[in-house]
Design a protein around this motif. Structure first.
Motif: not given
Length: 199
Positions: A3-4, A7, A181, A192
């Motif tokens: 997720i990081r 982002a 995903l 996550g």
């Protein structure tokens, strides 16, 4: 970590010349994520939106009535006559003439579609035969909808989609990577940690 990374790709894309496209479904609203998507649009992290009648309808329902499919997003409880809310939302927009006109007239004051209109984020709403309404902007001819979508693709470097079912993959293209995903748990408790990046 995944997720990081996504982002980070969104931030880098925003800083550069690339654009981000979201292909969204009504799960955005049903899960209470609409305000987050709106915030990303307002922040310049989402530049284009492809969806169907359902995302727009339930987003507008949430903005006007606080429900999605007649269920209150605050407490997860059904509202009395809530099953009518999405139809009332469609009718409010049809009376205004369009989503943009509803924003202009002050009928629609929040939500994903409001953010798209006020931030000049182009969107294509593709319809299907079972759509309620549909909203005035919904393109019911699939070939025409595809042409409009293709016309908006130049400049897109990051594309994300919503997931519909467990064990159903969604692919997110971000610059030089493609992420797969895949929800591995029905509950999605550790969402996550449940995503699996493609090799």
């Amino acid at each position: 970590a995944l997720i990081r990374e996504i982002a980070r790709d969104l931030v880098n894309n925003r800083r550069g010349a690339g654009q981000t496209l979201i292909v969204g479904g009504p799960a955005i609203v049903h899960t209470g994520s609409g305000p987050l998507i709106s915030q990303l649009i307002r922040g310049g992290y989402i530049n284009k939106l492809f969806a169907g009648n359902a995302l727009a309808t339930h987003d507008i329902e949430q903005a006007l009535f606080g429900t999605s499919l007649g269920v209150g997003l605050e407490k997860g409880l059904p509202f009395r006559h809530g099953h009518q809310h999405h139809l009332r939302a469609i009718n409010a927009i049809r009376r205004a003439g369009s989503v943009a006109k509803a924003v202009e007239q002050g009928v629609l004051t929040s939500g994903v579609m409001h953010a798209a209109v006020t931030c000049n984020v182009p969107f294509v709403l593709a319809g299907r035969i079972r759509d309620d309404g549909p909203l005035p902007e919904v393109v019911t001819d699939v070939v025409t909808a595809q042409k409009r979508m293709r016309a908006l693709l130049p400049g897109v470097e990051v594309c994300g989609t919503t997931m519909v079912f467990p064990n159903c993959s969604t692919f997110v293209a971000a610059n030089d990577r493609v992420y797969q995903l895949r929800v591995l748990t029905l509950e999605g408790e550790a969402m996550g940690q449940s995503f699996v990046p493609m090799p």
